[in-house]
Design a protein around this motif. Sequence first.
Motif, PDB file in Angstrom:
ATOM      1  N   VAL A   1      47.386  -2.360-140.092  1.00 33.69           N
ATOM      2  CA  VAL A   1      48.312  -3.459-139.802  1.00 33.69           C
ATOM      3  C   VAL A   1      49.738  -2.942-139.610  1.00 33.69           C
ATOM      4  O   VAL A   1      50.502  -3.510-138.820  1.00 33.69           O
ATOM      5  N   GLU A   2      50.110  -1.860-140.283  1.00 33.05           N
ATOM      6  CA  GLU A   2      51.411  -1.247-139.999  1.00 33.05           C
ATOM      7  C   GLU A   2      51.477  -0.801-138.544  1.00 33.05           C
ATOM      8  O   GLU A   2      52.490  -0.989-137.864  1.00 33.05           O
ATOM      9  N   PHE A   3      50.373  -0.225-138.053  1.00 33.64           N
ATOM     10  CA  PHE A   3      50.323   0.151-136.642  1.00 33.64           C
ATOM     11  C   PHE A   3      50.422  -1.083-135.751  1.00 33.64           C
ATOM     12  O   PHE A   3      51.169  -1.096-134.761  1.00 33.64           O
TER      13      PHE A   3
ATOM     14  N   ASP B   1      43.172   2.653-143.323  1.00 29.82           N
ATOM     15  CA  ASP B   1      42.636   1.496-144.036  1.00 29.82           C
ATOM     16  C   ASP B   1      43.306   0.232-143.521  1.00 29.82           C
ATOM     17  O   ASP B   1      44.036   0.252-142.520  1.00 29.82           O
ATOM     18  N   GLY B   2      43.082  -0.902-144.192  1.00 30.92           N
ATOM     19  CA  GLY B   2      43.646  -2.153-143.728  1.00 30.92           C
ATOM     20  C   GLY B   2      45.162  -2.136-143.682  1.00 30.92           C
ATOM     21  O   GLY B   2      45.780  -2.587-142.708  1.00 30.92           O
ATOM     22  N   ILE B   3      45.796  -1.613-144.723  1.00 32.46           N
ATOM     23  CA  ILE B   3      47.260  -1.569-144.767  1.00 32.46           C
ATOM     24  C   ILE B   3      47.797  -0.702-143.640  1.00 32.46           C
ATOM     25  O   ILE B   3      48.723  -1.096-142.916  1.00 32.46           O
TER      26      ILE B   3
ATOM     27  N   VAL C   1      51.569 -10.726-136.726  1.00 32.49           N
ATOM     28  CA  VAL C   1      51.463  -9.862-135.547  1.00 32.49           C
ATOM     29  C   VAL C   1      51.626 -10.695-134.276  1.00 32.49           C
ATOM     30  O   VAL C   1      50.731 -11.450-133.889  1.00 32.49           O
ATOM     31  N   ASP C   2      52.780 -10.550-133.616  1.00 32.06           N
ATOM     32  CA  ASP C   2      53.147 -11.368-132.452  1.00 32.06           C
ATOM     33  C   ASP C   2      53.384 -10.462-131.248  1.00 32.06           C
ATOM     34  O   ASP C   2      54.323  -9.671-131.237  1.00 32.06           O
TER      35      ASP C   2
END
Length: 442
Positions: free
Chosen positions: A175-177, A170-172, A390-391
């Motif tokens: 974004v952890e990935f 899912d979205g969470i 996210v950089d």
Amino acid sequence: MTAMASSAPEVQVKQAVLVTPSDPTPNHLLKLSALDSQLFLRFTIEYLLIYRPLRFNGVDRDDVVGRVKSGLGRALVPYYPLAGRVRVRSDGSCLEVVCRGQGAVFVEATADFTVSDFEKAPSYVTEWRRLLALEVADVLQGAPPLVVQLTWLSDGAAALGVGFSHCICDGIGSVEFLKLFAQLSTGRRNGPTADFKPKPIWQRHLLDKTPFRQQPSQSHHPEFNRVTDHCKFMTRFTADKLTPTSVTFHEWGLNELKHSISPTTQVITSFEVLSAHIWKSWATALNFPPHQSLKLLFSVDIRHRVKPSLPTGYYGNGIVLGCAQTTAGNLTEKGLAYATELIKEAKNRVDNNYVHEVVDSVSLNGASCVPDPVGVLILSQWSRLGLEMVDFGLGRPVHLAPVCTDRYCILLPVDDHSRSMKVMLAVPSVAVDKYLNLLRDI
């Protein structure tokens, strides 16, 4: 090719390759949960992150590309199911991932866009489509569940398009990935990936059907119930009839909305009041018949609503749909407080029992548990996922957006304004001016 497509800035693909995990990963089958396997989640989450032009000396694009590809390969070691392939289990009960280290797709491209092109909404729904050129229509046909495209823009800026199969995360979770992927691409995490926190947790069995439970009634879950179509609802939302919109609400505007309905001590979140304002503005602009039933569907994170809580690092679908429902007449004629309360009640209904009723329903009923699109506005909150952090060594993204701005409403974070939100939604062109006037009228 349509006139709109032919006028889009040119995008040229330089390379498209499979990136496999940098270290050996397990070869086995992994079962997806009942929530992962839902029919309406068999699509791709598509993020677009726009980075400022690289103005400092010594930037080597080949070096950046090499580091990003290397970081992707390393991130696919702990998240190795994203390098697998999704299919239906032989008994048809749910989906599974075939993990053989097949790889994710990486694309490098150039485009005639500039960073300023993303300060507003796209001109039409698919204008930014080629910034994630590999469009995965059906992940069950052997397509990779993860696609990454780095596109160099004409002014030295960069666009990163990323597509995740919603069946796997899912979205969470996605974004952890992305956060780990970015850290590994920049060298900010040089040690073994096994040491990072949070560690990715599979454990999809935690959201499996409860044995011996009676089939739940769908009357308590209106997200799956059909409503009568009084206005040929879906004919209004074909892509050629939609105009993308983008409106930013800064903290002061969100506070104004809150104070307009709750000057007392009642706790109202920015999400609740902004969602209500969007829903009400959308319904009013589209002038539905007063007796048309309307629904607002939105994701509710259940990680800490189930008992026991899902473990930290669980990156599967830890969400169910919240559903606020009323008639068009009530939504447009009653005050903002009415719609806000409907959304708050829909969120509060989601508890441990509610979640397990949904799990049991989708396990027992399968294809019949699909939200009917009639009367529905779907809203997804990306503003609290951490995408703005996210950089990849290019700085933090200055703009965030979906790859295609369509009839699903997205709430996005705003650069340097942590308490602001950007609303992106494509509205039928005949109603777009009225919608924007209503939405901006705080």
